[in-house]
Design an enzyme around this catalytic site. Sequence first.
Site, PDB file in Angstrom:
ATOM      1  N   ASP A 294      -1.837   6.455  -4.325  1.00 40.98           N
ATOM      2  CA  ASP A 294      -0.865   6.666  -3.220  1.00 40.98           C
ATOM      3  C   ASP A 294      -1.386   7.943  -2.338  1.00 40.98           C
ATOM      4  O   ASP A 294      -2.153   8.702  -2.804  1.00 40.98           O
ATOM      5  CB  ASP A 294       0.515   7.378  -4.043  1.00 40.98           C
ATOM      6  CG  ASP A 294       0.305   8.431  -4.898  1.00 40.98           C
ATOM      7  OD1 ASP A 294      -0.530   8.765  -5.558  1.00 40.98           O
ATOM      8  OD2 ASP A 294       1.143   9.511  -4.522  1.00 40.98           O
ATOM      9  N   GLU A 295      -0.750   7.661  -1.176  1.00 42.83           N
ATOM     10  CA  GLU A 295      -0.841   8.737   0.133  1.00 42.83           C
ATOM     11  C   GLU A 295      -2.226   9.185   0.151  1.00 42.83           C
ATOM     12  O   GLU A 295      -2.448  10.223   0.155  1.00 42.83           O
ATOM     13  CB  GLU A 295      -0.067  10.008  -0.371  1.00 42.83           C
ATOM     14  CG  GLU A 295       1.617   9.586  -0.409  1.00 42.83           C
ATOM     15  CD  GLU A 295       2.425  10.732  -0.700  1.00 42.83           C
ATOM     16  OE1 GLU A 295       3.459  10.833  -0.297  1.00 42.83           O
ATOM     17  OE2 GLU A 295       2.248  11.592  -1.744  1.00 42.83           O
ATOM     18  N   PRO A 296      -3.164   8.371   0.473  1.00 41.47           N
ATOM     19  CA  PRO A 296      -4.643   8.473   0.550  1.00 41.47           C
ATOM     20  C   PRO A 296      -4.754   9.454   1.974  1.00 41.47           C
ATOM     21  O   PRO A 296      -3.907   9.116   2.903  1.00 41.47           O
ATOM     22  CB  PRO A 296      -5.383   7.273   0.659  1.00 41.47           C
ATOM     23  CG  PRO A 296      -4.492   6.178   1.103  1.00 41.47           C
ATOM     24  CD  PRO A 296      -3.354   6.810   0.623  1.00 41.47           C
TER      25      PRO A 296
END
Length: 477
Positions: A294-296
């Site tokens: 998630d959320e790179p």
Amino acid sequence: MIPVLPLPAQVTERPGGTRLVPGCAVVVAEAGLRPVADRLAARLGQALGAPVPVRTGSPAMGDVHLAVDPALADEGYRLVTGRVVELTGGSPAGLRHATTTLLALVGAPPAVPGDPRVVDLPGLDVLDQPRYPWRGLMLDVARHFHGVEVVEDLLDLMADLRLNRLHLHLSDDQGWRVEVATRPLLTERSGTSAVGGDPGGWFTAADLRRIVAHADRLGIVVVPEIDSPGHVNAAQHAYGELTPTGVPTPVHTGLEVGFSRLHADLPATAPFLRDVLGEVAGLVGSGWLHVGGDEPPQMPAEEYRALVDLALTAARAAGATPVGWQEAADALTAGDVVQYWDERTGRPQVSAAARRGVRVLLSPASRTYLDLKPEPGFPLGLEWAGLVPLERAYQWDPDDVLPDLPAGAVIGVEACLWTETVRTRADLTALLLPRLAAVAEVAWSPAGSRDLADFRERLAAVAPTWAQHGWGPAARG
Ligand code: TNX
């Protein structure tokens, strides 16, 4: 109104009923059912205020009889009250669900412990089975650590709501929460930090084994998550070799996300993922591993993909089926699980993955993120996706979340409790209850069967039991 959560699929009234009196027994059809019977007997004993023995053989009037009938659905069960209480499960897991329904019907233990009481159960024939096979709760132990006792306590609560997956978010920017033999600095250097400079902590291998054993007794599967390639500051604080400069990053105790990441071109990266993911998957041994994704932070799409592929390879090599957050959808293949959470984005990718045979786990934030505040001014929780009052957690249907999914693509529903603001057991259950019961009912009960007013009445019926455990908003005072 039947005071049971989640609502059973089918409840038929019948004449008669069962009178449970102190002195009744739990009788098992086969010795293999003893663990389920022992737990039921202990709790029934508390509720009746007198010990309840477990026997094999044939039940006498007023006993509770436990049996397995493979003709029922795997996690399905039947409960019939009459001369005896007849509990039948499609499997031991189904039978366990039958016992929680019985305990809900019996109600809270007497206010004065040990004060014996008689319980008259109405004439009922309950035939029940879950809508989805994955009914989960994700607990973030990285932002604030929550130890074995708290996790075991949550497992008990989950089992009562017939939830069957505990997803543990074990690593993030602010802390590392699981001992890894090949990388001891992960916990030595990054185990002690938490959001806001609060105390940290971590699970030893023995701790994790204890959690897994307790979950196993309750029919709950533990899904460990090691998050990457973003959310990795705790790893980079422990091992400088994971950063381009080679210098460990500073500890992070703030709430900001999306700043840390692994680097595909560093020689330490692939061995790190292989060793750590392999070891954690092996420690838990459930056959599942959540690889995050998630959320790179900003990085070339090819590099993100290469890093997620390394994690997926490590999971598969350890014999685990990978689960990933929706950002990793493109990298997942048939049989893997993609977890949908951010309703602002990612729909086409999740749908495309589902068309390739990837199973979809639904955690839409505006419904299932129980770290979001239930009402304005609530002392705990975040607000980034709005408020999640009880009605929002309850009044939605999984079929409507991603309407273009192929039939049967949804594997289940998972509530998520991120813990940026959640420091204690009382904080946890203040956010979880009663909303976890709402999500559990969405995941368990048949489509179209839910009714908010009826749900509220059933909540009121179980509230005393929760209060006795010190669970729920009242517990925070
Ligand atoms: C989003 S959900 C996150 C977490 C935060 C959470 C707070 C997800 C995969 N990432 O890092 O803790 O929002 O609600």
